[in-house]
Scaffold this active site. Sequence first.
Site, PDB file in Angstrom:
ATOM      1  N   LYS A  19      13.657   8.459   7.755  1.00 46.98           N
ATOM      2  CA  LYS A  19      12.929   8.500   6.328  1.00 46.98           C
ATOM      3  C   LYS A  19      13.462   9.530   5.502  1.00 46.98           C
ATOM      4  O   LYS A  19      13.980   9.479   4.292  1.00 46.98           O
ATOM      5  CB  LYS A  19      11.568   8.755   6.749  1.00 46.98           C
ATOM      6  N   SER A  20      13.625  10.855   6.059  1.00 48.11           N
ATOM      7  CA  SER A  20      14.068  11.929   5.070  1.00 48.11           C
ATOM      8  C   SER A  20      15.590  11.668   4.708  1.00 48.11           C
ATOM      9  O   SER A  20      15.781  12.120   3.404  1.00 48.11           O
ATOM     10  CB  SER A  20      14.013  13.317   6.020  1.00 48.11           C
ATOM     11  N   ARG A 120      -2.255  17.434  -1.487  1.00 50.98           N
ATOM     12  CA  ARG A 120      -1.290  18.392  -0.768  1.00 50.98           C
ATOM     13  C   ARG A 120      -0.709  19.409  -2.016  1.00 50.98           C
ATOM     14  O   ARG A 120      -0.797  18.962  -3.029  1.00 50.98           O
ATOM     15  CB  ARG A 120      -0.201  17.229  -0.593  1.00 50.98           C
ATOM     16  N   GLN A 167      11.400  20.390   1.962  1.00 46.74           N
ATOM     17  CA  GLN A 167      10.799  19.575   0.658  1.00 46.74           C
ATOM     18  C   GLN A 167      11.312  20.752  -0.544  1.00 46.74           C
ATOM     19  O   GLN A 167      11.745  20.126  -1.798  1.00 46.74           O
ATOM     20  CB  GLN A 167       9.501  18.901   0.646  1.00 46.74           C
ATOM     21  N   ASP A 313       7.159  17.474  12.252  1.00 49.40           N
ATOM     22  CA  ASP A 313       6.645  16.128  12.277  1.00 49.40           C
ATOM     23  C   ASP A 313       6.101  15.690  13.625  1.00 49.40           C
ATOM     24  O   ASP A 313       5.407  14.609  13.726  1.00 49.40           O
ATOM     25  CB  ASP A 313       7.274  15.347  11.775  1.00 49.40           C
ATOM     26  N   LYS A 340      -0.222  18.811   6.052  1.00 52.55           N
ATOM     27  CA  LYS A 340       0.618  17.605   6.031  1.00 52.55           C
ATOM     28  C   LYS A 340      -0.177  16.496   5.604  1.00 52.55           C
ATOM     29  O   LYS A 340      -1.200  16.447   4.988  1.00 52.55           O
ATOM     30  CB  LYS A 340       1.139  17.304   7.321  1.00 52.55           C
ATOM     31  N   ARG A 344      -3.515  18.230  10.331  1.00 58.11           N
ATOM     32  CA  ARG A 344      -3.185  17.354  11.783  1.00 58.11           C
ATOM     33  C   ARG A 344      -3.815  18.503  12.767  1.00 58.11           C
ATOM     34  O   ARG A 344      -3.983  17.936  14.094  1.00 58.11           O
ATOM     35  CB  ARG A 344      -1.693  17.390  11.901  1.00 58.11           C
ATOM     36  N   ARG A 386       1.587   9.458  11.429  1.00 55.05           N
ATOM     37  CA  ARG A 386       2.029   9.890  12.771  1.00 55.05           C
ATOM     38  C   ARG A 386       0.751  10.169  13.656  1.00 55.05           C
ATOM     39  O   ARG A 386       0.907  10.066  14.868  1.00 55.05           O
ATOM     40  CB  ARG A 386       2.733  11.408  12.409  1.00 55.05           C
TER      41      ARG A 386
HETATM   42  C1  S3P Z   1      10.617  16.666   4.918  1.00 54.87           C
HETATM   43  C2  S3P Z   1      10.210  17.654   5.191  1.00 54.87           C
HETATM   44  C3  S3P Z   1       9.094  18.053   5.976  1.00 54.87           C
HETATM   45  C4  S3P Z   1       8.353  17.210   6.905  1.00 54.87           C
HETATM   46  C5  S3P Z   1       8.282  15.798   5.922  1.00 54.87           C
HETATM   47  C6  S3P Z   1       9.523  15.169   5.416  1.00 54.87           C
HETATM   48  C7  S3P Z   1      11.492  16.172   4.042  1.00 54.87           C
HETATM   49  O1  S3P Z   1       8.291  18.874   5.465  1.00 54.87           O
HETATM   50  O2  S3P Z   1       7.177  17.566   7.226  1.00 54.87           O
HETATM   51  O3  S3P Z   1       7.664  14.709   6.765  1.00 54.87           O
HETATM   52  O4  S3P Z   1      11.958  15.109   4.171  1.00 54.87           O
HETATM   53  O5  S3P Z   1      12.158  17.017   3.479  1.00 54.87           O
HETATM   54  P1  S3P Z   1       8.439  20.386   4.664  1.00 54.87           P
HETATM   55  O6  S3P Z   1       8.647  20.358   3.393  1.00 54.87           O
HETATM   56  O7  S3P Z   1       7.117  21.215   5.348  1.00 54.87           O
HETATM   57  O8  S3P Z   1       9.675  20.737   5.541  1.00 54.87           O
END
Ligand code: S3P
Length: 433
Positions: A19-20, A120, A167, A313, A340, A344, A386
């Site tokens: 996904k990322s 968020r 992110q 995650d 998240k 969670r 999740r």
């Molecule tokens: C992601 C980074 C993670 C992760 C998220 C996807 C990304 O968050 O939890 O599901 O694709 O960059 P963070 O920004 O807290 O690292």
Amino acid sequence: MRVNPVGSLKGELTLPGDKSITHRAIILGALADGVSEITGALQSDDCRHTAKALSMMGAAVEELGGDRLQIRGGGLHGLKEPEEVLDLGNSGTTMRLLAGVLAAQPFFSVLTGDQYLRARPMARVAVPLRSMGATILGREDGKFPPLAIMGTRLKAIDYVSPIASAQVKSAILLAGLFTEGETTLTEPSLSRDHTERMFEAVGLPIYRNGLSLRVAGIKRIPAFQVAIPGDFSAAAFFIVAALVIPGSELTLRGVGVNPTRTGLLDALQSMGAEIELSERRVISGEPVADLFVRSQTLHGTEVAGTLIPRMLDEIPIFAVAAALAEGATTIRNATELRVKEVDRLAALTKELRRFGVQIEERPDGLVLQGNSSLSGCHCDSWGDHRMAMALAVAGLAARGSTTISDSSCVSSSFPDFWTRLDAILPGAAVPLA
Ligand code: S3P
């Protein structure tokens, strides 16, 4: 969904694309000159929200069938002001990464999402992007979506991020592509590094020095082709299921094993698990392997510190493994879990208790007393993909059947999770009317 404990997992599986990495490929493709192609793309709600938002700004993203995507980008400065509010659904990655791009556009945009995304924290991207010159407004002084962004010609910054967040890092690196000078970003510990690897894979200069990264403004992104490995976070549910369900022997093919993502393997190893990795290879700059997992007895452990961002995650599914291990497991330094898709730590405490798990919620983590017997129950995903998948694995390992409400949220990251589960374990996942 009703989950029935129907026996061991045997055979092999391939997972949907990461996904990322899919989000990043779509964003860079939309900023590239001409037609880029992505194979192995994840086609899930979250990734479709990224594609849709960029389409609303002039990029053409087409699903070619299977797992192929074609993106016609209009070039680095080719995006157009969207006529409508960009609704990003449940996708935090889309909102934070696009904020970095939109901060640099000479137009106005508004980003919103579902009730979970609107809760968020966004100051973590709004603050550094404002210091680069963008105007970013949001509820409670930019803390929460909707976000309204008026982009501008950005100034380069040196930013020391207080959180290890991929992110945040990616928002700044993407914004950095549009600045005149060099932008540097330092994080407190290493978060997933897919943006850095994809910049390198498509030929964009990026320099790493320990926990610091440096990017400079660029002129153009040439069209590219990338292949996306299987999502380790999707594999994680099957890894733990095969470990805890007696008699299982499961091979997972083509899984991304980027070390910034595989903290779960280290955590499981510290519980006594042996997971075999073979056929190691590199796809578009990302390490990939086949994984072989057989059921094993696990013992309690402690996870904390720099391991947490590497298994961020996977804490929900890790908690299920801990609940089925011998002895106590402690999770510390995991306050990020509270922001998240849902909180969670609270969700796991409430839902795992329904299975009879002894679990204590701490401000920054959990303490679980392992016990080999879980009782089937009625539980709730809290609308979090999740959580739903972790609870499904708990249900597979429990005595009696389990019902999970709000189970369709798996579509954020793994739309065919329930059908895949039922295919490998016939009768395991039964939709309730
Ligand atoms: C992601 C980074 C993670 C992760 C998220 C996807 C990304 O968050 O939890 O599901 O694709 O960059 P963070 O920004 O807290 O690292």
